[in-house]
Design a protein around this motif. Structure first.
Motif, PDB file in Angstrom:
ATOM      1  N   ASP A  62       0.847  -1.189   0.000  1.00 50.45           N
ATOM      2  CA  ASP A  62       0.000   0.000   0.000  1.00 50.45           C
ATOM      3  C   ASP A  62       0.885   1.243   0.000  1.00 50.45           C
ATOM      4  OD1 ASP A  62      -1.991   1.839   0.204  1.00 50.45           O
ATOM      5  OD2 ASP A  62      -2.748   1.189   2.148  1.00 50.45           O
ATOM      6  N   LEU A  63       0.939   1.892  -1.156  1.00 50.11           N
ATOM      7  CA  LEU A  63       1.717   3.133  -1.267  1.00 50.11           C
ATOM      8  C   LEU A  63       0.778   4.280  -0.933  1.00 50.11           C
ATOM      9  CD1 LEU A  63       3.490   2.625  -4.724  1.00 50.11           C
ATOM     10  CD2 LEU A  63       4.440   2.228  -2.458  1.00 50.11           C
ATOM     11  N   GLY A  64       1.002   4.899   0.220  1.00 48.96           N
ATOM     12  CA  GLY A  64       0.079   5.953   0.636  1.00 48.96           C
ATOM     13  C   GLY A  64       0.734   7.312   0.724  1.00 48.96           C
ATOM     14  N   THR A  65      -0.108   8.311   0.906  1.00 49.00           N
ATOM     15  CA  THR A  65       0.367   9.692   1.042  1.00 49.00           C
ATOM     16  C   THR A  65       1.146   9.866   2.341  1.00 49.00           C
ATOM     17  OG1 THR A  65      -1.636  10.364  -0.087  1.00 49.00           O
ATOM     18  CG2 THR A  65      -0.447  12.085   1.064  1.00 49.00           C
ATOM     19  N   ALA A  66       0.747   9.141   3.371  1.00 50.30           N
ATOM     20  CA  ALA A  66       1.373   9.309   4.683  1.00 50.30           C
ATOM     21  C   ALA A  66       2.236   8.105   5.088  1.00 50.30           C
ATOM     22  CB  ALA A  66       0.297   9.537   5.736  1.00 50.30           C
ATOM     23  N   TYR A  67       1.843   6.909   4.641  1.00 50.36           N
ATOM     24  CA  TYR A  67       2.560   5.685   5.025  1.00 50.36           C
ATOM     25  C   TYR A  67       2.706   4.747   3.836  1.00 50.36           C
ATOM     26  CZ  TYR A  67       1.966   6.783   9.946  1.00 50.36           C
ATOM     27  OH  TYR A  67       2.031   7.390  11.170  1.00 50.36           O
ATOM     28  N   ILE A  68       3.798   3.972   3.864  1.00 50.39           N
ATOM     29  CA  ILE A  68       3.897   2.829   2.953  1.00 50.39           C
ATOM     30  C   ILE A  68       3.818   1.594   3.847  1.00 50.39           C
ATOM     31  CG2 ILE A  68       5.408   1.563   1.361  1.00 50.39           C
ATOM     32  CD1 ILE A  68       6.249   4.199   0.178  1.00 50.39           C
ATOM     33  N   ILE A  81       0.274  15.764  17.396  1.00 53.13           N
ATOM     34  CA  ILE A  81      -0.909  16.084  18.211  1.00 53.13           C
ATOM     35  C   ILE A  81      -2.111  15.307  17.670  1.00 53.13           C
ATOM     36  CG2 ILE A  81      -2.552  17.922  18.811  1.00 53.13           C
ATOM     37  CD1 ILE A  81      -0.195  19.862  18.875  1.00 53.13           C
ATOM     38  N   LYS A  82      -2.240  15.293  16.337  1.00 54.09           N
ATOM     39  CA  LYS A  82      -3.394  14.632  15.720  1.00 54.09           C
ATOM     40  C   LYS A  82      -3.430  13.134  16.031  1.00 54.09           C
ATOM     41  CE  LYS A  82      -3.614  13.451  11.444  1.00 54.09           C
ATOM     42  NZ  LYS A  82      -3.583  13.475   9.962  1.00 54.09           N
ATOM     43  N   GLN A  83      -2.240  12.514  16.097  1.00 52.36           N
ATOM     44  CA  GLN A  83      -2.196  11.069  16.324  1.00 52.36           C
ATOM     45  C   GLN A  83      -2.227  10.705  17.813  1.00 52.36           C
ATOM     46  OE1 GLN A  83       0.236   8.573  13.968  1.00 52.36           O
ATOM     47  NE2 GLN A  83       0.162   9.897  12.177  1.00 52.36           N
ATOM     48  N   ASP A  84      -2.280  11.721  18.682  1.00 55.93           N
ATOM     49  CA  ASP A  84      -2.320  11.484  20.122  1.00 55.93           C
ATOM     50  C   ASP A  84      -3.793  11.353  20.551  1.00 55.93           C
ATOM     51  OD1 ASP A  84      -2.277  11.602  22.844  1.00 55.93           O
ATOM     52  OD2 ASP A  84      -0.993  13.373  22.984  1.00 55.93           O
ATOM     53  N   TYR A  85      -4.192  10.124  20.850  1.00 55.72           N
ATOM     54  CA  TYR A  85      -5.606   9.863  21.175  1.00 55.72           C
ATOM     55  C   TYR A  85      -6.106  10.727  22.346  1.00 55.72           C
ATOM     56  CZ  TYR A  85      -5.729   5.947  17.939  1.00 55.72           C
ATOM     57  OH  TYR A  85      -5.698   5.187  16.802  1.00 55.72           O
ATOM     58  N   SER A  86      -5.188  11.069  23.262  1.00 54.64           N
ATOM     59  CA  SER A  86      -5.616  11.842  24.433  1.00 54.64           C
ATOM     60  C   SER A  86      -5.978  13.288  24.052  1.00 54.64           C
ATOM     61  CB  SER A  86      -4.527  11.829  25.510  1.00 54.64           C
ATOM     62  OG  SER A  86      -3.453  12.641  25.102  1.00 54.64           O
ATOM     63  N   GLY A  95      -9.190   3.412   6.826  1.00 55.01           N
ATOM     64  CA  GLY A  95      -8.141   4.373   6.479  1.00 55.01           C
ATOM     65  C   GLY A  95      -7.671   5.065   7.755  1.00 55.01           C
ATOM     66  N   GLY A  96      -6.395   5.447   7.776  1.00 53.66           N
ATOM     67  CA  GLY A  96      -5.755   5.986   8.981  1.00 53.66           C
ATOM     68  C   GLY A  96      -6.487   7.164   9.601  1.00 53.66           C
ATOM     69  N   THR A  97      -7.060   8.023   8.766  1.00 55.97           N
ATOM     70  CA  THR A  97      -7.727   9.214   9.294  1.00 55.97           C
ATOM     71  C   THR A  97      -8.923   8.858  10.168  1.00 55.97           C
ATOM     72  OG1 THR A  97      -6.915  10.583   7.512  1.00 55.97           O
ATOM     73  CG2 THR A  97      -8.948  11.328   8.544  1.00 55.97           C
ATOM     74  N   CYS A  98      -9.508   7.700   9.934  1.00 57.15           N
ATOM     75  CA  CYS A  98     -10.674   7.285  10.722  1.00 57.15           C
ATOM     76  C   CYS A  98     -10.289   6.844  12.133  1.00 57.15           C
ATOM     77  CB  CYS A  98     -11.465   6.213   9.982  1.00 57.15           C
ATOM     78  SG  CYS A  98     -12.127   6.878   8.452  1.00 57.15           S
TER      79      CYS A  98
HETATM   80  P1  ATP Z   1      -3.850   7.749   0.775  1.00 56.76           P
HETATM   81  O1  ATP Z   1      -4.660   6.478   0.826  1.00 56.76           O
HETATM   82  O2  ATP Z   1      -4.693   8.967   0.870  1.00 56.76           O
HETATM   83  O3  ATP Z   1      -2.841   7.821  -0.315  1.00 56.76           O
HETATM   84  P2  ATP Z   1      -2.388   6.601   3.035  1.00 56.76           P
HETATM   85  O4  ATP Z   1      -2.541   5.263   2.377  1.00 56.76           O
HETATM   86  O5  ATP Z   1      -1.035   7.005   3.519  1.00 56.76           O
HETATM   87  O6  ATP Z   1      -2.958   7.780   2.112  1.00 56.76           O
HETATM   88  P3  ATP Z   1      -3.537   5.754   5.507  1.00 56.76           P
HETATM   89  O7  ATP Z   1      -2.269   5.077   5.791  1.00 56.76           O
HETATM   90  O8  ATP Z   1      -4.793   4.986   5.453  1.00 56.76           O
HETATM   91  O9  ATP Z   1      -3.420   6.649   4.210  1.00 56.76           O
HETATM   92  O10 ATP Z   1      -3.775   6.915   6.582  1.00 56.76           O
HETATM   93  C1  ATP Z   1      -2.810   7.895   6.826  1.00 56.76           C
HETATM   94  C2  ATP Z   1      -3.452   9.071   7.571  1.00 56.76           C
HETATM   95  O11 ATP Z   1      -3.964   8.601   8.814  1.00 56.76           O
HETATM   96  C3  ATP Z   1      -2.464  10.183   7.878  1.00 56.76           C
HETATM   97  O12 ATP Z   1      -3.004  11.446   7.541  1.00 56.76           O
HETATM   98  C4  ATP Z   1      -2.275  10.056   9.373  1.00 56.76           C
HETATM   99  O13 ATP Z   1      -2.019  11.301   9.975  1.00 56.76           O
HETATM  100  C5  ATP Z   1      -3.631   9.533   9.818  1.00 56.76           C
HETATM  101  N1  ATP Z   1      -3.569   8.871  11.119  1.00 56.76           N
HETATM  102  C6  ATP Z   1      -2.815   7.802  11.458  1.00 56.76           C
HETATM  103  N2  ATP Z   1      -2.994   7.509  12.764  1.00 56.76           N
HETATM  104  C7  ATP Z   1      -3.888   8.410  13.250  1.00 56.76           C
HETATM  105  C8  ATP Z   1      -4.467   8.656  14.541  1.00 56.76           C
HETATM  106  N3  ATP Z   1      -4.169   7.892  15.579  1.00 56.76           N
HETATM  107  N4  ATP Z   1      -5.343   9.669  14.667  1.00 56.76           N
HETATM  108  C9  ATP Z   1      -5.660  10.438  13.610  1.00 56.76           C
HETATM  109  N5  ATP Z   1      -5.152  10.279  12.370  1.00 56.76           N
HETATM  110  C10 ATP Z   1      -4.263   9.281  12.197  1.00 56.76           C
END
Ligand code: ATP
Length: 270
Positions: free
Chosen positions: A34-40, A191-196, A232-235
């Motif tokens: 999975d090649l993603g915008t934020a993670y591979i 901050i966004k990834q910090d559940y607290s 997806g990660g954003t969820c």
């Molecule tokens: P795309 O599918 O759009 O190319 P991607 O495959 O990299 O991107 P994912 O890996 O599904 O997407 O999700 C990455 C996103 O999830 C990032 O924006 C990241 O900040 C967000 N994310 C990861 N963990 C958390 C978290 N705990 N809380 C909020 N957002 C998170």
């Protein structure tokens, strides 16, 4: 109806396979890249779809689902593949890949990255359809919100009847947080990834979440769709499902860990 407990248990095992290598059934491995915008992310399953191993790395080599740094992407896939091969003590030869729905133009680049790392690409999927290999729903809409895009697959009678994708994702949430707190992107991402801190940041990013719900609203026929399934990660963002439910008026379900659903679904289709 999707069995949420089954999905949660299965994805939990995939999560555990990041640190634990599970003994595979059979000799064939199914690999999802999975090649993603934020993670591979690379997920390895055995021939019965049991999780075996998984590796991921934060990456900044794609924008809106398109590879913008080819060598960067290639190096990361090579690195993750090598790590997995070392863990499994075997060569991984085939993989499936996926991309945001409707970005056909980048199929080749994604394929070249996987091939450049030494994989034969056996299948190319769109992300929300890959996610539905895990959800296995017949009716409803699968919404995959990654770093760069919000993608959806509408299902009717067990078939995908429509796929759509628009460039609004988690990166946009981070940008809003960075602007709000007057801090660099990386700090806002933490901050966004910090559940607290999710309770505190939800009101700040609400407008972007409403925009994402608006994308879903635009493409679904409410007389036909009665459930939204998020991944997806954003969820991971606590409370996102409530915003979707309020904005669409449709019951919204999300698994405990929405992050690994799509990469695992890709591997299933290798
Ligand atoms: P795309 O599918 O759009 O190319 P991607 O495959 O990299 O991107 P994912 O890996 O599904 O997407 O999700 C990455 C996103 O999830 C990032 O924006 C990241 O900040 C967000 N994310 C990861 N963990 C958390 C978290 N705990 N809380 C909020 N957002 C998170």
């Amino acid at each position: 109806m999707m069995d949420l407990q089954r999905v949660n248990d299965y994805i939990k095992k995939v999560e555990q396979s990041e640190t634990t290598t599970f003994l595979p059934v059979g000799k064939k491995f199914k690999v999802g890249v999975d090649l993603g915008t934020a993670y591979i992310v690379i997920v390895v399953l055995d021939e019965e779809n049991n999780p075996v191993a998984c590796e991921k790395k934060a990456a900044n080599v794609l924008r809106d689902g398109v590879v913008v740094d080819y060598s960067g992407a290639l190096n990361i896939v090579k690195e993750l593949k090598a790590k997995l091969e070392k863990r499994l003590n075997t060569e991984l030869t085939q993989c499936a890949i996926a991309m945001p729905a409707g970005t056909d133009a980048s199929v080749r680049t994604h394929t070249y990255v996987a091939e450049g790392a030494g994989f034969e690409v056996t299948n190319v999927l769109d992300e929300p359809t890959a996610a539905n290999s895990i959800f296995q729903i017949d009716e409803g809409v699968v919404v995959d919100i990654g770093g760069g895009t919000t993608g959806l697959a509408i299902l009717q009678g067990g078939k995908v009847i429509r796929i759509e994708d628009e460039p609004t994702g988690g990166t946009h949430l981070t940008l809003v947080l960075a602007g709000n707190f007057h801090i660099p992107f990386e700090e806002a991402e933490k901050i966004k990834q910090d559940y607290s801190r999710h309770r505190e940041i939800l009101p700040i990013v609400k407008a972007v979440l409403e925009k994402m719900s608006g994308i879903v609203n635009r493409y679904i026929d409410k007389t036909q769709v009665n459930t939204i399934y998020l991944c997806g990660g954003t969820c991971c963002l606590t409370g996102i499902e409530k915003v979707f439910e309020r904005e669409t008026g449709i019951q919204t379900i999300k698994p405990q860990n929405p992050f690994l659903v799509t990469p695992t679904g890709i591997a299933m289709n290798c």
